[in-house]
Scaffold this active site. Structure first.
Site, PDB file in Angstrom:
ATOM      1  N   ASP A  11     -14.614   0.608  -7.837  1.00  0.00           N
ATOM      2  CA  ASP A  11     -13.201   1.003  -7.885  1.00  0.00           C
ATOM      3  C   ASP A  11     -13.017   1.845  -9.147  1.00  0.00           C
ATOM      4  OD1 ASP A  11     -10.370   0.976  -7.326  1.00  0.00           O
ATOM      5  OD2 ASP A  11     -10.121  -0.574  -8.841  1.00  0.00           O
ATOM      6  N   SER A  12     -11.794   2.343  -9.331  1.00  0.00           N
ATOM      7  CA  SER A  12     -11.488   3.094 -10.549  1.00  0.00           C
ATOM      8  C   SER A  12     -11.378   2.172 -11.768  1.00  0.00           C
ATOM      9  CB  SER A  12     -10.171   3.838 -10.371  1.00  0.00           C
ATOM     10  OG  SER A  12      -9.136   2.904 -10.129  1.00  0.00           O
ATOM     11  N   CYS A  74     -11.531   0.483  -3.120  1.00  0.00           N
ATOM     12  CA  CYS A  74     -10.499   1.381  -3.613  1.00  0.00           C
ATOM     13  C   CYS A  74      -9.940   2.119  -2.400  1.00  0.00           C
ATOM     14  CB  CYS A  74     -11.137   2.358  -4.602  1.00  0.00           C
ATOM     15  SG  CYS A  74     -10.032   3.691  -5.098  1.00  0.00           S
ATOM     16  N   GLU A 153      -3.729  -2.308 -15.215  1.00  0.00           N
ATOM     17  CA  GLU A 153      -4.827  -2.075 -16.172  1.00  0.00           C
ATOM     18  C   GLU A 153      -4.412  -2.537 -17.577  1.00  0.00           C
ATOM     19  OE1 GLU A 153      -8.068  -0.888 -15.770  1.00  0.00           O
ATOM     20  OE2 GLU A 153      -7.817  -0.818 -13.598  1.00  0.00           O
ATOM     21  N   CYS A 185      -3.413  -0.674  -2.238  1.00  0.00           N
ATOM     22  CA  CYS A 185      -4.173  -0.287  -3.432  1.00  0.00           C
ATOM     23  C   CYS A 185      -4.738  -1.596  -3.955  1.00  0.00           C
ATOM     24  CB  CYS A 185      -3.251   0.359  -4.461  1.00  0.00           C
ATOM     25  SG  CYS A 185      -4.024   0.544  -6.094  1.00  0.00           S
ATOM     26  N   HIS A 187      -5.416  -2.656  -6.723  1.00  0.00           N
ATOM     27  CA  HIS A 187      -4.800  -3.204  -7.939  1.00  0.00           C
ATOM     28  C   HIS A 187      -3.576  -4.085  -7.591  1.00  0.00           C
ATOM     29  CE1 HIS A 187      -7.149  -0.136 -10.071  1.00  0.00           C
ATOM     30  NE2 HIS A 187      -6.783  -0.678 -11.212  1.00  0.00           N
TER      31      HIS A 187
END
Ligand code: DGL
Length: 269
Positions: A11-12, A74, A153, A185, A187
């Site tokens: 993932d990012s 992701c 994040e 998403c 996240h």
């Protein structure tokens, strides 16, 4: 590479850990090698070409580590790069979108489904495609929520600023009378409690991670790739492109295992 090889997950940033967590729950004998591209997060506002380039670099890195399958944990990279990467690499590559769309199509009762995700995912209309493939009568309401990734994040999952952003982004979907909301998403499941608080009990939240881990298990079974000699405790490995300490701290709040180390890895162009 053999059936006892690890699974690559990327993932990012920390979002894909919500998928890794589900893989650990559903197929606990498997070992995971995780890559979080923390130097280049967020992915959600970048072009398809850029996301394909990043995905290719990460997949090469994971293949060099000897993985037997890859999960693109992701939505943005699934929307922009999964097809290309599957055509390019000779290894099972599983994305998160189709599993999430299937779960939502099964959950909706009024055929009105909301999707929240990054700008890339929402503008790609990939969830609309998969939802309507399953049921053409489903009406899909998409909403990009670009600030959510940064809030996660930064570890701000329980914060008045996050609550205010949830209200701002999601109010219009609630007014659209959706009964199901896809957390599109990886996240966003980390904001699940705050989102649940806002939308109330009549809207079912769909976290694609559950179905993704199930799809992975099906693919491993079908290709005879389930781990045959499981270690007593799988030794998962975590790599990041920046901010290893911050990643490690967050990872330990998300995963059921102890993350002792996050290794810094600069990827080659
Ligand atoms: N977690 C990712 C997703 O599911 C990427 C978010 C981002 O980096 O913008 O889309």
């Amino acid at each position: 590479m053999s059936s006892d090889s690890p699974i690559g997950v990327f993932d990012s940033g920390v979002g894909g850990l919500t998928v890794a967590r589900e893989i650990m729950r559903q197929i606990p004998n498997e070992t995971i090698i995780y890559f979080g591209d923390t130097a280049r997060v967020p992915y959600g506002n970048k072009s398809k070409e850029t996301i394909i380039k990043y995905s290719r670099q990460i997949i090469r890195f994971l293949i060099d580590k000897g993985v037997k399958a890859i999960v693109i944990a992701c939505n943005t990279a699934t929307a922009f790069a999964r097809e290309e990467m599957s055509a390019e690499f000779d290894i099972p590559i599983i994305g998160v979108v189709r599993p999430g769309a299937n779960a939502a199509a099964a959950a909706t009762r009024n055929q009105r489904v909301g999707v929240i995700g990054t700008e890339g995912t929402i503008n790609s209309h990939i969830y609309n495609e998969f939802l309507n493939m399953t049921n053409p009568d489903i009406k899909v309401f998409g909403k990009a929520c670009p600030l959510f990734v940064n809030l996660v994040e930064e570890g701000m999952t329980d914060d008045p600023v996050t609550d205010a952003m949830i209200k701002r982004y999601i109010s219009e979907l609630v007014n659209d009378d959706i009964d199901t909301l896809i957390l599109g998403c990886t996240h966003y499941p980390l904001l699940r409690h705050a989102i649940e608080r806002f939308v109330g009990p009549d809207i079912t939240l769909v976290n694609p991670a559950y179905e993704t881990a199930r799809s992975l298990k099906e693919v491993l079974l079908a290709s005879d790739l389930m781990c045959k000699n499981p270690p007593a405790v799988p030794k998962h490995e975590f790599y990041v492109s920046d901010g290893a300490d911050k990643f490690k701290t967050l990872a330990n709040t998300i995963l059921p295992c102890d993350v002792r180390d996050a290794i810094l890895e600069v990827l080659n162009e």
